[in-house]
Design a protein around this motif. Structure first.
Motif, short mmCIF file in Angstrom:
data_model
loop_
_atom_site.label_atom_id
_atom_site.label_comp_id
_atom_site.label_asym_id
_atom_site.label_seq_id
_atom_site.Cartn_x
_atom_site.Cartn_y
_atom_site.Cartn_z
N PHE A 130 1.00 -0.99 -0.04
CA PHE A 130 0.30 0.08 -0.05
C PHE A 130 0.95 1.09 0.37
O PHE A 130 1.74 1.39 0.95
CB PHE A 130 -0.82 0.35 1.38
CG PHE A 130 -1.50 0.73 1.02
CD1 PHE A 130 -3.51 0.97 0.46
CD2 PHE A 130 -1.84 2.78 1.23
CE1 PHE A 130 -4.33 1.38 0.90
CE2 PHE A 130 -3.28 3.56 1.29
CZ PHE A 130 -4.66 2.95 0.82
N VAL A 131 1.15 2.21 -1.06
CA VAL A 131 1.87 3.32 -1.42
C VAL A 131 1.08 4.20 -1.46
O VAL A 131 0.60 4.02 -2.31
CB VAL A 131 2.94 2.90 -2.31
CG1 VAL A 131 3.56 3.99 -2.34
CG2 VAL A 131 3.95 1.63 -2.18
N ILE A 132 1.83 5.22 -0.64
CA ILE A 132 0.44 6.66 -1.16
C ILE A 132 2.27 7.47 -1.30
O ILE A 132 2.76 7.80 -0.87
CB ILE A 132 0.25 7.35 0.25
CG1 ILE A 132 -0.99 6.33 0.66
CG2 ILE A 132 0.03 8.74 -0.39
CD1 ILE A 132 -1.50 6.76 1.83
N THR A 133 1.86 8.39 -2.65
CA THR A 133 3.18 8.79 -3.68
C THR A 133 2.11 10.38 -3.89
O THR A 133 0.93 10.55 -4.66
CB THR A 133 2.90 8.43 -4.57
OG1 THR A 133 4.20 7.25 -4.67
CG2 THR A 133 4.74 8.91 -5.73
N SER A 134 3.26 11.34 -3.11
CA SER A 134 2.47 12.95 -3.42
C SER A 134 3.58 13.08 -4.58
O SER A 134 4.68 13.14 -5.20
CB SER A 134 3.78 13.23 -2.20
OG SER A 134 3.41 14.56 -2.25
N ALA A 135 2.29 14.27 -4.78
CA ALA A 135 2.79 14.86 -6.60
C ALA A 135 3.74 16.05 -6.08
O ALA A 135 3.95 17.19 -6.88
CB ALA A 135 1.49 15.47 -7.21
N GLY A 136 4.24 16.65 -4.40
CA GLY A 136 4.43 18.16 -4.37
C GLY A 136 3.40 18.99 -3.72
O GLY A 136 3.69 20.20 -4.65
N PHE A 137 2.33 18.91 -3.17
CA PHE A 137 1.31 19.66 -2.72
C PHE A 137 2.15 20.69 -1.78
O PHE A 137 2.18 19.69 -0.68
CB PHE A 137 0.25 18.93 -2.86
CG PHE A 137 -0.07 17.33 -1.54
CD1 PHE A 137 -0.77 17.59 -0.94
CD2 PHE A 137 0.05 15.97 -2.52
CE1 PHE A 137 -0.39 17.11 0.37
CE2 PHE A 137 0.20 15.52 -1.68
CZ PHE A 137 -0.34 15.61 0.17
N VAL A 138 1.78 21.81 -1.82
CA VAL A 138 1.77 22.66 -0.84
C VAL A 138 2.88 22.19 0.56
O VAL A 138 1.87 21.71 1.46
CB VAL A 138 0.16 23.03 0.36
CG1 VAL A 138 0.21 23.62 1.05
CG2 VAL A 138 -0.89 23.02 -0.68
N GLY A 139 3.94 22.19 -0.20
CA GLY A 139 5.33 21.84 0.95
C GLY A 139 5.43 21.05 1.51
O GLY A 139 6.58 20.08 2.28
N GLN A 140 5.03 20.10 1.16
CA GLN A 140 4.61 18.63 0.87
C GLN A 140 5.67 17.54 0.17
O GLN A 140 6.18 17.90 -0.67
CB GLN A 140 3.63 17.25 1.27
CG GLN A 140 2.57 17.42 1.59
CD GLN A 140 3.07 16.64 3.31
OE1 GLN A 140 4.06 15.46 3.23
NE2 GLN A 140 2.27 16.93 4.00
N PRO A 141 6.65 17.11 0.41
CA PRO A 141 8.00 16.81 -0.51
C PRO A 141 7.48 15.76 -1.33
O PRO A 141 6.40 15.11 -1.40
CB PRO A 141 9.17 15.85 0.67
CG PRO A 141 7.52 15.31 1.60
CD PRO A 141 7.16 16.69 1.39
N LYS A 142 7.76 15.87 -2.89
CA LYS A 142 7.31 14.90 -3.89
C LYS A 142 8.10 13.39 -3.69
O LYS A 142 9.16 13.48 -4.03
CB LYS A 142 7.88 15.87 -5.63
CG LYS A 142 7.52 14.98 -6.22
CD LYS A 142 7.90 15.95 -7.50
CE LYS A 142 7.24 15.65 -9.33
NZ LYS A 142 7.23 15.94 -10.02
N GLY A 143 6.99 12.57 -4.12
CA GLY A 143 7.26 10.80 -3.98
C GLY A 143 6.75 10.69 -3.05
O GLY A 143 5.82 11.47 -2.38
N VAL A 144 6.99 9.55 -2.09
CA VAL A 144 6.61 8.01 -1.65
C VAL A 144 6.36 8.73 -0.35
O VAL A 144 7.39 9.56 0.18
CB VAL A 144 7.18 6.87 -1.71
CG1 VAL A 144 6.40 6.45 -0.44
CG2 VAL A 144 7.44 6.63 -3.39
N ILE A 145 5.13 9.02 0.35
CA ILE A 145 5.04 9.72 1.83
C ILE A 145 4.51 8.66 2.70
O ILE A 145 5.00 8.54 3.86
CB ILE A 145 4.11 10.84 2.01
CG1 ILE A 145 2.43 10.89 1.29
CG2 ILE A 145 4.85 12.15 0.82
CD1 ILE A 145 1.44 11.56 1.17
#
Length: 202
Positions: free
Chosen positions: A89-104
């Motif tokens: 189960f993997v959640i990946t960020s596109a780099g939204f609002v200060g979140q790092p881009k990549g797997v979070i």
């Protein structure tokens, strides 16, 4: 000083309860799901919301992907249980609002995964719910949560490609784990006791 120690002690007891009471709510939609007895594998599901952030129409905050182990009981069209062995189960960020881009969040299912029929209308239209406990790493710490993925499958089409689609996925990650805050609370009590001895020891 005794009053301060009591207050700190109460805070230590309440912190674990607060940790379970809150968490990060996550939703995902769309994408395809491969459904076979060997397991269920999602692809291309959009991360629609994460915590208090919600994607604008036509956009996504990232992606959610998951897979299960093999079917261990029941069958696909009447419901059953999938194994968590080899799951993900993997959640990946596109780099939204200060979140790092990549797997979070990177984890897997823990224990049996439930596969239930929510509705069956007409001859071919099925709605399923895939639900289970997930556990993995989030921002450098181990967290546990739950997920329920509502999956649509058209049986006539499934005979050709074994695929369905995600109508809506809802997950919650409880952070941090109570054990971590329990240790913090114990430390606070020790500090209060030490301060009391220094002030009133003589």
């Amino acid at each position: 000083m005794k009053r301060i120690a009591v207050v700190l002690g109460l805070c230590a007891l309440l912190l674990p309860m607060a940790a379970w009471a809150s968490g990060i709510d996550i939703t995902n939609q769309f994408g395809t799901v491969s459904i076979t007895n060997a397991g269920i594998v999602s692809k291309g599901s959009q991360l629609r919301s994460y915590g208090g952030l919600t994607a604008l129409p036509g956009h996504a905050l990232g992606s959610v992907s998951f897979s299960t182990g093999a079917l261990t009981s029941g069958d696909i069209w009447s419901g059953g249980t999938f194994s968590s062995a080899g799951s993900s189960f993997v959640i990946t960020s596109a780099g939204f609002v200060g979140q790092p881009k990549g797997v979070i969040f990177s984890g897997a299912f823990v224990g049996p995964i439930s596969w239930t029929v929510v509705s069956h209308t007409g001859t071919y239209n099925y709605v399923f719910a895939l639900s289970g406990t997930i556990r993995g790493m989030l921002n450098g710490r181990i967290v546990t949560g739950t997920t329920t993925q509502t999956i649509l499958a058209y049986k006539n089409q499934w005979l050709l490609d074994r695929q369905g689609g995600i109508h809506l996925g809802r997950s919650n990650l409880a952070v941090p784990e109570p054990g971590t805050l329990g240790l913090l609370g114990t430390g606070l009590i020790a500090v209060a006791g030490s301060m009391r001895r220094k002030l009133f020891g003589s």
